[in-house]
Write a protein that holds these residues in place. Sequence first.
Motif, PDB file in Angstrom:
ATOM      1  N   ARG A 148      40.394  34.431  49.181  1.00 17.35           N
ATOM      2  CA  ARG A 148      41.299  35.579  49.315  1.00 17.35           C
ATOM      3  C   ARG A 148      42.321  35.345  50.415  1.00 17.35           C
ATOM      4  NH1 ARG A 148      42.824  39.682  52.088  1.00 17.35           N
ATOM      5  NH2 ARG A 148      41.481  39.163  53.855  1.00 17.35           N
ATOM      6  N   GLN A 149      41.863  34.921  51.594  1.00 17.63           N
ATOM      7  CA  GLN A 149      42.790  34.719  52.705  1.00 17.63           C
ATOM      8  C   GLN A 149      43.771  33.582  52.419  1.00 17.63           C
ATOM      9  OE1 GLN A 149      41.205  34.540  56.672  1.00 17.63           O
ATOM     10  NE2 GLN A 149      39.760  36.220  56.317  1.00 17.63           N
ATOM     11  N   PHE A 150      43.268  32.511  51.817  1.00 17.98           N
ATOM     12  CA  PHE A 150      44.157  31.406  51.440  1.00 17.98           C
ATOM     13  C   PHE A 150      45.261  31.898  50.517  1.00 17.98           C
ATOM     14  CE2 PHE A 150      44.516  29.104  47.333  1.00 17.98           C
ATOM     15  CZ  PHE A 150      45.510  28.198  47.678  1.00 17.98           C
ATOM     16  N   TRP A 151      44.901  32.653  49.495  1.00 18.34           N
ATOM     17  CA  TRP A 151      45.884  33.051  48.499  1.00 18.34           C
ATOM     18  C   TRP A 151      46.814  34.140  49.033  1.00 18.34           C
ATOM     19  CZ3 TRP A 151      47.958  30.436  45.070  1.00 18.34           C
ATOM     20  CH2 TRP A 151      48.592  30.979  43.934  1.00 18.34           C
ATOM     21  N   GLU A 152      46.303  35.029  49.835  1.00 14.31           N
ATOM     22  CA  GLU A 152      47.153  36.065  50.430  1.00 14.31           C
ATOM     23  C   GLU A 152      48.260  35.417  51.270  1.00 14.31           C
ATOM     24  OE1 GLU A 152      46.445  40.349  52.599  1.00 14.31           O
ATOM     25  OE2 GLU A 152      45.411  38.610  53.481  1.00 14.31           O
ATOM     26  N   ARG A 153      47.933  34.356  51.984  1.00 13.29           N
ATOM     27  CA  ARG A 153      48.933  33.663  52.789  1.00 13.29           C
ATOM     28  C   ARG A 153      49.869  32.822  51.915  1.00 13.29           C
ATOM     29  NH1 ARG A 153      45.909  32.279  56.640  1.00 13.29           N
ATOM     30  NH2 ARG A 153      44.979  30.456  55.639  1.00 13.29           N
ATOM     31  N   THR A 154      49.311  32.170  50.895  1.00 17.71           N
ATOM     32  CA  THR A 154      50.099  31.254  50.077  1.00 17.71           C
ATOM     33  C   THR A 154      51.180  31.968  49.276  1.00 17.71           C
ATOM     34  OG1 THR A 154      48.274  29.677  49.902  1.00 17.71           O
ATOM     35  CG2 THR A 154      49.960  29.570  48.181  1.00 17.71           C
ATOM     36  N   ILE A 155      50.852  33.118  48.707  1.00 15.20           N
ATOM     37  CA  ILE A 155      51.805  33.790  47.823  1.00 15.20           C
ATOM     38  C   ILE A 155      53.008  34.362  48.567  1.00 15.20           C
ATOM     39  CG2 ILE A 155      50.092  34.320  46.059  1.00 15.20           C
ATOM     40  CD1 ILE A 155      49.835  37.110  47.177  1.00 15.20           C
ATOM     41  N   GLN A 156      52.942  34.376  49.889  1.00 16.88           N
ATOM     42  CA  GLN A 156      54.097  34.844  50.650  1.00 16.88           C
ATOM     43  C   GLN A 156      55.284  33.886  50.524  1.00 16.88           C
ATOM     44  OE1 GLN A 156      52.914  35.494  54.743  1.00 16.88           O
ATOM     45  NE2 GLN A 156      51.127  36.697  54.151  1.00 16.88           N
ATOM     46  N   ASP A 157      54.994  32.620  50.181  1.00 15.09           N
ATOM     47  CA  ASP A 157      56.057  31.611  50.165  1.00 15.09           C
ATOM     48  C   ASP A 157      55.877  30.664  48.983  1.00 15.09           C
ATOM     49  OD1 ASP A 157      58.329  30.325  51.182  1.00 15.09           O
ATOM     50  OD2 ASP A 157      57.129  28.875  52.283  1.00 15.09           O
ATOM     51  N   ALA A 158      55.544  31.227  47.813  1.00 20.29           N
ATOM     52  CA  ALA A 158      55.295  30.414  46.622  1.00 20.29           C
ATOM     53  C   ALA A 158      56.069  30.975  45.438  1.00 20.29           C
ATOM     54  CB  ALA A 158      53.805  30.376  46.299  1.00 20.29           C
ATOM     55  N   SER A 159      56.628  30.099  44.622  1.00 16.52           N
ATOM     56  CA  SER A 159      57.359  30.543  43.439  1.00 16.52           C
ATOM     57  C   SER A 159      56.409  31.211  42.447  1.00 16.52           C
ATOM     58  CB  SER A 159      58.041  29.356  42.763  1.00 16.52           C
ATOM     59  OG  SER A 159      57.074  28.475  42.197  1.00 16.52           O
ATOM     60  N   ALA A 160      56.963  32.075  41.621  1.00 12.64           N
ATOM     61  CA  ALA A 160      56.141  32.778  40.625  1.00 12.64           C
ATOM     62  C   ALA A 160      55.501  31.799  39.652  1.00 12.64           C
ATOM     63  CB  ALA A 160      57.009  33.785  39.858  1.00 12.64           C
TER      64      ALA A 160
END
Length: 363
Positions: free
Chosen positions: A140-152
Amino acid sequence: MSPPYDSTTAVELASAKIFIPDTVTSTWPWPRRLNQYYSKVTVESAAWFASFKAFNSARALDAFERIDSDLVSCLGYPIASKAHVRSACDVMRIFFVIDEYSDVSKPSDVREQKNVAMDALHNPHKPRPKGEWVGGEIVRQFWERTIQDASAQSQKRFIATFELYLESMVQQANDRNEHCIRDIESYIDVRRDTVAMKAVFALLELGLDIPDEVISHPTIEAMAIASMDMVFIDNDIASYNMEQARGDASHNMITIVMRDLDTDVNGAMLWVADLHMKTQKKFLEAMATVPKWGEPIDPQVREYCDGLGNWVRANYEWNFETERYLGTKGPEIQNKKWMPLMPKDCLKDSREIGPVHVDCSLL
């Protein structure tokens, strides 16, 4: 089939040592490259991961850090931004956590671990329930941080490929539980998912916006498959000795080939090395025929394809630089191309969840 390495004699192959073929160094056009943020993201990712206490002893955590999973991430994404390579470091730790937990779990528990991890991906802002498997909050924490700067597009593909990886871990647990050793063809099918490279390749797209029809083009797919095949072949070569010493080598190409082709360990090493060379040829031939889609797609496709090629080199070099498989003797073994076969099951007695220290006196 003629051996691809003429310097290897029959006497050497009959010895008690394992031959380690040079599958990449002299033939692969991508050089070793390290991301400039390696030293910074290593500290950050290690501190983040340690906070979860995913392993139940300081010894297991120390063995985990000796893996240096951040190194393979920073070799695998040499041009990525700091934010993107940090995500890569975090997810590589997740892969190893899932691998270590699933190795000692019954199939129903691995299925539950999959469900927890996927729910965390789909609900990255939702707190995880107390008492849940630790992997849920890590994901959860990994993905919450990753999606802040990742293309759709990269987010969509990562979720889909991560689920394929998790499902393959359930299948591997079933195989282990049923004492099933696959044949070469069916092993390759499942290994393409357990190696997790489909999800790893999705992270190559964090800063890209490549349409589905481009990623799914037969030429691009052929390159991706060839790259992941070379990665798992090299990984299985490097890990076989450690895995058989842990009593867990059934999910390894060397074991499969030995059983299927009725050969010894060195005969299997030569066979998979030959397969690796043929796969290299497929990759390079496909890369020479990548179609043109025009701007702004073509530069992104070039970056993605370069990433696929680079990962072969990154994984190969890391196999010998990490302490996971060969302790501190990786560079020496890489140079000599031989190592002693460790006693079977000699690393099997550890009751801790987590990686084990490889006793270098055995190598």
